[in-house]
Design a protein around this motif. Structure first.
Motif, PDB file in Angstrom:
ATOM      1  N   VAL A  11       0.831  -1.207   0.000  1.00  9.51           N
ATOM      2  CA  VAL A  11       0.000   0.000   0.000  1.00  9.51           C
ATOM      3  C   VAL A  11       0.857   1.246   0.000  1.00  9.51           C
ATOM      4  CG1 VAL A  11      -1.612   1.352   1.366  1.00  9.51           C
ATOM      5  CG2 VAL A  11      -1.963  -1.092   1.092  1.00  9.51           C
ATOM      6  N   ASP A 108      -9.785  -3.179   2.939  1.00 13.86           N
ATOM      7  CA  ASP A 108      -8.874  -3.084   1.794  1.00 13.86           C
ATOM      8  C   ASP A 108      -9.687  -3.186   0.514  1.00 13.86           C
ATOM      9  OD1 ASP A 108      -6.791  -3.060   3.571  1.00 13.86           O
ATOM     10  OD2 ASP A 108      -6.442  -5.217   3.439  1.00 13.86           O
ATOM     11  N   GLN A 122      -6.461   1.224   1.556  1.00  8.05           N
ATOM     12  CA  GLN A 122      -6.759   0.655   2.861  1.00  8.05           C
ATOM     13  C   GLN A 122      -7.275   1.725   3.797  1.00  8.05           C
ATOM     14  OE1 GLN A 122      -3.760  -0.522   5.986  1.00  8.05           O
ATOM     15  NE2 GLN A 122      -4.365  -2.556   5.246  1.00  8.05           N
TER      16      GLN A 122
END
Length: 835
Positions: A11, A108, A122
């Protein structure tokens, strides 16, 4: 933990490099669903809790794939709804939803766009909000079924919304009206959580139409800005929602659609039944109205807002029909909607709870189905599925191995003790041939809330016909018999011998006629002349017999030597046959003696008549004892007279009874007492029919009956209705509930309808006197008296001489005992053993 760390690192890297401006409004809903079909009551569907997740797209980017996960529970994005990509997960209860997805979550969202690669977003969410306390329920449900489209309509809520909202948000109510065919939104209104009156402006709806109303109590959480992208945020909401149908006034023809769930099974052996889920089908059918003016129809899954359009159907009975294969729509809130060409719509809504059976429709007589006689009726025995009612429509389809439909059988069946029996009529199938049978078990459903809902079980299994099978027969036996001298108990084959053929029907009454014929087995054995007809035995209703008697064993063997015998049966003009090879059987010959001392004493035919013997044990299944009754000595003819099979064989196999009320009173009979043994049994040659070879041993005697004294005694006390009721008339019955049954009351001169006390001991000074009335006109009825002064076994048999004062029919019996401090006397009554 390792997976979480890797995902978080991914991420961060993507957040630095790639914009995510094509996505917005990531939303996660935890939703409880209801539906309302009558005032003040909202029902919960079988799967009434959902986790919904979706995001909106800016423009229409070329999205390759998308997924959602919460605390690493991966959930796929399941379908696209306009510019919204959505997914859901259903739960059987709200408790299960809450336990699987608690308030604190990692959310997510992952997308993959062509030429842009994988994007992961996220959000960390910890919600202070709760589910609203109540389900949305309207009080004026009936009024909502006849709305004036041009006027304002107000939904009157049973309660306002409640519950605690997240920071910066308040609870609110949402009312959405949908077109029942397309599920397009017609009206969408927001109301304060305290509102109990939800207004729909006039002219919002059209006349002569059905609509769906969805009312939501919503408790939203705080917006959670995405940690990696500023263009969107994650929002979570808690919802309780209720669906109901509403109608605007006007004429709308009503049809009753069917919505069915088919569970498919296959069976390849006697104990191998298995489900075939890829063939499970959901079917919706809309009847064809009198005027063929239906223009469009849909099946909708309201709880996830998914719609399938129904195509036109070629079936003359149905205008539209749709089959959905798979198990993704097992249960939920479904609607069937249709639209006339005039624009008038109609819809029905129902909770379809389609339980998958734990017990399937197993073919219980699978092996018998592999060899059926095609010319006679055959019964397929099926285990009742646990999701099937007792009342069912059964359809059996038969296809040959080229998959050509050759026959169909339809019938209505009722399950009995969990077993369904479907009859294949004789001559439905050809023989000998292999088929694949498909059994369809469909309930006679009653339409619920406008939809005829059904759960159908379908099982496919092989079935085969065989012209060699001998139908309608449970067993067939050939017996050669030998006379024994009752004085010695030894066989005396120089005096008499016998030959018997016995066919026992599978179901009494199936066979119309039967016969036996001796076939040519070698040059030495000539063919017997003629064919002997087996006749149904008068008393034993499920048997056909041929019994012949001969002057000696040699005479019997001349007519019935070791040979092959052909037994034939005819059912509904169709003849079947089986060959039995009769041979010598190396078995010991029993020495049998029968107690006939009391046969001439006049036995009461209204009581069972006991026969006692030694030398052969009849307690097993391989020995039966019969009495053949004739006024003359049986001759060498096949004409059988009355045959009585003894009942209540003793545990030691040495006694049994001629049933009561079989023989006429005051008659002398010549009887043959026959002991028949099954010595060799073959159950493999002819499916379930047992082929038996055995022997029989018989002796003759004279038996005399007296008057029906027991019946006449009962007639002194019982009325006509009671005389026909075994609860009053059986010797073991006890209608007055005292310590004595009928035969004991009869022996002691008591009243069967009035409680009696046992005979008493009288102290007469230096001795005790014990007396009772006794009926002594039946040699099978006797007594024994034992006594004790301690009550500690064994008791001592009375060894004195009773004083008897004769009477008709009862005598007074007096027994004298020496005086003592105490005395215990036991009177034992026996029936069935002559003294």
């Amino acid at each position: 933990m390792l997976k979480r760390l890797i995902l978080a690192s991914l991420v961060v890297l993507l957040g630095v490099c790639i914009s995510h401006a094509d996505l917005e409004n990531f939303v996660v809903d935890k939703r409880a669903i209801y539906y309302q079909t009558e005032p003040s009551i909202a029902l919960v569907p079988a799967y009434g809790a959902y986790l919904d997740y979706y995001f909106d797209l800016v423009g229409n980017p070329n999205l390759y794939s998308a997924s959602f996960s919460a605390n690493l529970h991966e959930e796929p994005i399941q379908f696209k709804d306009d510019y919204q990509w959505r997914g859901y997960r259903a739960f059987s209860t709200l408790t299960n939803l809450k336990s699987t997805y608690p308030n604190t979550q990692f959310y997510d969202f992952t997308t993959w766009l062509f030429a842009q690669g994988n994007k992961v977003s996220q959000g960390i969410f910890s919600s202070p909000a709760n589910f609203p306390d109540y389900a949305p329920v309207i009080n004026n449900y009936n009024n909502a079924q006849s709305i004036f489209a041009t006027s304002k309509f107000t939904f009157s809520m049973q309660r306002s919304a409640s519950g605690f909202a997240g920071s910066g948000f308040v609870n609110y109510i949402q009312l959405t009206l949908f077109d029942p065919v397309t599920l397009n939104i017609i009206y969408d209104g927001l109301y304060d959580k305290y509102d109990q009156l939800l207004d729909v402006p006039g002219n919002t709806l059209s006349s002569n139409r059905n609509y769906f109303a969805r009312i939501r109590y919503i408790s939203p959480s705080a917006l959670n800005p995405a940690s990696n992208f500023s263009e969107y945020a994650v929002l979570s909401r808690y919802l309780r929602e209720t669906w109901l149908r509403i109608s605007t006034t006007g004429s709308a023809p009503s049809l009753v659609p069917t919505l069915s769930r088919s569970y498919h099974w296959a069976q390849e052996s006697a104990d191998n039944l298995f489900a075939t889920p890829d063939e499970n089908v959901i079917t919706v059918k809309i009847p064809r109205p009198a005027l063929d003016d239906l223009g469009q129809a849909t099946l909708s899954r309201l709880d996830i807002r998914q719609t399938f359009e129904l195509p036109d159907n070629d079936d003359p009975d149905y205008a539209f029909a749709l089959d959905l294969t798979g198990d993704d729509l097992d249960s939920g809130l479904f609607s069937v909607g249709w639209q006339w060409n005039s624009g008038v719509t109609r819809a029905e809504i129902a909770n379809c709870d389609w339980p998958a059976p734990a017990i399937g429709p197993e073919i219980l007589n699978w092996e018998a189905c592999q060899e059926i006689a095609p010319m006679v009726d055959f019964t397929v025995s099926v285990q009742q599925p646990d999701n099937a009612p007792n009342d069912l429509n059964a359809t059996l389809e038969f296809r040959d191995l080229d998959d050509v439909l050759v026959a169909t059988v339809e019938s209505t069946v009722n399950a009995n003790d969990g077993i369904i029996e479907v009859i294949i009529p004789g001559n439905t199938l050809n023989g000998s041939q292999d088929f694949i049978a498909k059994l369809i078990l469909e309930p006679n459903a009653i339409p619920t809330v406008g939809i005829d809902q059904k759960v159908i079980n379908i099982v496919e299994f092989p079935i085969a016909t065989d012209m060699a099978i001998w139908p309608g027969v449970k067993s067939a036996g050939l017996y050669r018999g030998y006379y024994f001298d009752n004085e010695t108990g030894e066989p005396d084959t120089s005096i008499r011998a016998s030959f018997s053929a016995i066919i026992t029907e599978d179901i009494a009454g199936d066979i119309d006629s039967a016969s036996i014929e001796r076939q040519i087995t070698s040059i030495i054995v000539p063919k017997a002349s003629g064919e002997y007809q087996l006749s149904r035995v008068p008393v034993i209703a499920d048997e056909f017999r041929l019994s012949r008697y001969f002057t000696s064993e040699s005479a019997m063997l001349d007519d019935y030597p070791n040979a092959v015998y052909q037994l034939k049966t005819i059912i509904d003009t169709e003849q079947s046959q089986a060959n039995i090879a009769l041979q010598d059987l190396p078995n010991s010959v029993p020495t049998i003696q029968v107690n006939t001392n009391y046969f001439q004493d006049g036995l009461d035919p209204s009581l069972p008549i006991a026969i006692n013997w030694t030398g052969i044990d009849a307690s097993g299944d391989n020995v039966t004892v019969e009495v053949r009754v004739n006024s003359q000595t049986p001759s060498a003819s096949e004409n059988e007279v009355d045959v009585i099979r003894l009942e209540n064989i003793a545990a030691d196999g040495l006694s049994g009874f001629i049933p009561a009320n079989i023989l006429p009173a005051n008659t002398e009979f010549n009887i043959y007492i026959v002991f028949r043994r099954n010595l060799q049994v073959n159950s493999t040659q002819f499916a379930d029919a047992e082929i038996i070879l055995g022997d029989e041993h018989f002796t003759n005697a004279t038996l005399t009956t007296s008057s029906a004294n027991y019946h006449n005694w009962l007639a002194n006390f019982l009325n006509e209705e009671q005389l026909n009721d075994p609860a009053y008339t059986l010797p073991t019955a006890n209608p007055d509930g005292d310590p004595f049954n009928n035969i004991q009351e009869y022996a002691l001169n008591f009243n069967p309808l009035t409680p009696s006390t046992p005979p008493q001991i009288n102290d007469v000074g230096s001795s005790y006197l014990y007396e009772f009335n006794w009926r002594s006109d039946n040699p099978l009825l006797n007594y024994e008296v034992v006594y004790s002064i301690t009550l500690i076994p064994p008791f001592t048999p009375y060894d004195g001489t009773p004083s008897i004062i004769s009477g008709n029919p009862y005598s007074l019996v007096r027994l004298t005992f020496p005086g003592s401090t105490r005395l215990f006397i036991q009177l034992i009554l026996n029936y069935g053993t002559a003294e």
